[in-house]
Write a protein that holds these residues in place. Sequence first.
Motif, PDB file in Angstrom:
ATOM      1  N   ASN A   6      34.902  27.164  50.343  1.00 57.35           N
ATOM      2  CA  ASN A   6      35.680  26.144  51.102  1.00 57.35           C
ATOM      3  C   ASN A   6      37.366  26.447  51.105  1.00 57.35           C
ATOM      4  OD1 ASN A   6      35.918  24.136  53.075  1.00 57.35           O
ATOM      5  ND2 ASN A   6      35.834  22.461  51.671  1.00 57.35           N
ATOM      6  N   VAL A   7      37.776  27.682  50.994  1.00 60.29           N
ATOM      7  CA  VAL A   7      39.103  28.130  51.100  1.00 60.29           C
ATOM      8  C   VAL A   7      39.880  27.689  52.224  1.00 60.29           C
ATOM      9  CG1 VAL A   7      40.605  29.917  50.610  1.00 60.29           C
ATOM     10  CG2 VAL A   7      38.577  29.826  49.312  1.00 60.29           C
ATOM     11  N   LYS A   8      40.972  27.167  52.177  1.00 66.18           N
ATOM     12  CA  LYS A   8      41.823  26.932  53.275  1.00 66.18           C
ATOM     13  C   LYS A   8      43.275  27.410  53.111  1.00 66.18           C
ATOM     14  CE  LYS A   8      39.434  22.795  54.856  1.00 66.18           C
ATOM     15  NZ  LYS A   8      39.461  21.372  55.165  1.00 66.18           N
ATOM     16  N   LYS A   9      43.923  28.015  54.161  1.00 63.31           N
ATOM     17  CA  LYS A   9      45.113  28.095  54.083  1.00 63.31           C
ATOM     18  C   LYS A   9      45.859  28.006  55.536  1.00 63.31           C
ATOM     19  CE  LYS A   9      48.955  30.262  52.642  1.00 63.31           C
ATOM     20  NZ  LYS A   9      49.937  29.681  51.407  1.00 63.31           N
ATOM     21  N   THR A  32      33.618  30.041  53.158  1.00 61.32           N
ATOM     22  CA  THR A  32      32.828  30.010  52.127  1.00 61.32           C
ATOM     23  C   THR A  32      31.874  31.365  51.863  1.00 61.32           C
ATOM     24  OG1 THR A  32      32.543  27.452  51.824  1.00 61.32           O
ATOM     25  CG2 THR A  32      30.922  28.741  50.665  1.00 61.32           C
ATOM     26  N   PHE A  33      31.943  31.861  51.025  1.00 64.78           N
ATOM     27  CA  PHE A  33      31.142  33.237  50.889  1.00 64.78           C
ATOM     28  C   PHE A  33      31.030  33.439  49.594  1.00 64.78           C
ATOM     29  CE2 PHE A  33      35.177  35.338  51.886  1.00 64.78           C
ATOM     30  CZ  PHE A  33      35.339  36.298  51.164  1.00 64.78           C
ATOM     31  N   SER A  34      30.060  34.600  49.202  1.00 64.56           N
ATOM     32  CA  SER A  34      29.969  35.100  47.693  1.00 64.56           C
ATOM     33  C   SER A  34      29.544  36.615  48.070  1.00 64.56           C
ATOM     34  CB  SER A  34      29.043  34.325  46.753  1.00 64.56           C
ATOM     35  OG  SER A  34      27.664  34.317  47.191  1.00 64.56           O
ATOM     36  N   VAL A  35      30.042  37.251  46.897  1.00 65.77           N
ATOM     37  CA  VAL A  35      29.736  38.971  46.899  1.00 65.77           C
ATOM     38  C   VAL A  35      29.252  39.080  45.561  1.00 65.77           C
ATOM     39  CG1 VAL A  35      30.468  41.110  47.570  1.00 65.77           C
ATOM     40  CG2 VAL A  35      31.589  39.315  48.387  1.00 65.77           C
ATOM     41  N   GLN A 212      37.740  30.495  60.585  1.00 70.10           N
ATOM     42  CA  GLN A 212      36.373  30.377  60.174  1.00 70.10           C
ATOM     43  C   GLN A 212      35.296  31.493  60.333  1.00 70.10           C
ATOM     44  OE1 GLN A 212      35.820  27.206  62.787  1.00 70.10           O
ATOM     45  NE2 GLN A 212      36.451  25.506  61.230  1.00 70.10           N
ATOM     46  N   LEU A 213      34.430  31.362  59.369  1.00 65.01           N
ATOM     47  CA  LEU A 213      33.313  32.304  59.317  1.00 65.01           C
ATOM     48  C   LEU A 213      32.261  31.652  60.213  1.00 65.01           C
ATOM     49  CD1 LEU A 213      32.748  33.473  55.601  1.00 65.01           C
ATOM     50  CD2 LEU A 213      33.115  34.940  57.595  1.00 65.01           C
TER      51      LEU A 213
END
Lengths: 241, 297
Positions: A6-9, A32-35, A212-213
Amino acid sequence: MIKFENVKKYFYKKDRFLSQGKNVVKAVDGVTFSVDKGTTFGLVGESGSGKSTIAKIAVGILSLDSGVIEMKGDCDIVFQDPYSSLNPRMTVNEIVSEALYIRGRKKDLIDKRVDNVLGMVRLERAAKDKYPHQFSGGERQRVAIARALVTEPAVLVLDEPVSSLDVSIQAGVLNLLKDLQEELSLTYLFISHDLRVVEFMSDMVGVMRSGQLVEVASREEIYSSPKDDYTRHLLASIPKL
Amino acid sequence: MVLGIGYRFIARYSILGTNSEHNTIMNKRILFGLIIITIMALVAILAPFVATYDPLEMDLSPEARLQAPSAQHLFGTDNLGRDVFSRMVYGTRISLSVGFIAVFISLIVGVFLGGVSGYYGGKVDSGIMRLVEVMYCFPTFFLIMMVITFLGPNIVNVMVVIGFTSWAGLCRLVRAEFLSLRERDFVHSAKVQGVSDMRVIFRHILPNAMAPVYVSATLSVGGAILVESALSFLGLGVQIPTASWGNILTAGKNYIDFAWWLTLFPGMAILITVLSFNMIGEGLREVLDPKLKERKG
């Protein structure tokens, strides 16, 4: 591995005297995502969609307004334009060795490591004493990759690493990146506006639009059965050869 | 060891060092200026050997005073029977050293404040920029005159005061360079790798910001020499009997009707020197400014 939650800038335009209203640009708006370790997460989107902002947040060039980033191990970045990402007044040796030098490593160890990474990116030893302007775009990008690898990072952020290179050279750099990933089990966050390049590189793909994704899925799913309208629109715009 | 450090310093910060865009840093103007300035510098350094008389030796006998230029006295003699050529040779020392040292001081102040201002931005930047605006508001020459009057007129004060009153333009220039360079990817990359602020400033940004600084500094050397001459002319610079081009002019102005050599030669010396520095500055600008190059095609 690397994880965005939930990163915002947001960027605010400065309030000027007599200006009307506040201008907010939501560059990254709840991403939000992960690798997973050793895999590549491809981030596609048009210019202005917030891809590069994510790259800058990931390596700490920009701070984030809210959200959490988790990362195991060091992280470094390769920029788009190898003409502005290498200091024109430093030799390749100085450029690549700096991160080790400022950490106070011994000179002979630094020399060994620099030779080592230059070998990994397939540059000759003679390159060490040359300046960036003596190289082609592709070679410069290899120097930038060598610089990023010298501290043995676990994660590499690749911000449009081949977009400013000739098509004939792109393949060479992309293959090099793939080989390096296998060899060093690197985790890539690969950012590009070029869907074909992303298809070639990625295990997972995220499609970005205005911060947004809109869709995150495996490469196969994105390219064979896209769920989101915007993803379909992007795929339809790939020029057919 | 010392040589090695010197070599690296030159490679990093000088225009002679490796630089991608400019393969040559020579053109006719720079060459012309450099030749004249080199001659001047040699005269200054070798003054005791170049001068034909003691610059302070007076001869008050009527026939020795105000002699026109001749084989014995190349530039004639002044009202106290002193050899003008020898006085001017020693005056070269004053003019050149004031020019170089004053500009060196303003370079250090301007580059430091401009660099900090452009790199850190924010409140530091606004603070320094207000200071620059205050400096711009003063009529510099009158400020210099006033400060010299308080501190006392001597050569060291003149250098220091000119230096500390002429850094504002350089400061703005360096700030603008830093503002654009700090957003370049190689600076971002250095920061990502954990390079300290001071190292980023001096190793990554400053060497790439030096080209316009050299142009501006070279042009200011000429300006500083002019200010020193004007101060000496007004009696606020180098004090008699020590010779400087400015105070030779002052002494000569009373006799300008018939002893033209007392004003012509120092005037020409100032003109040629300042012109040479301006030529070098303009030439450097031509070579270093990529925009000018494009226009020429």
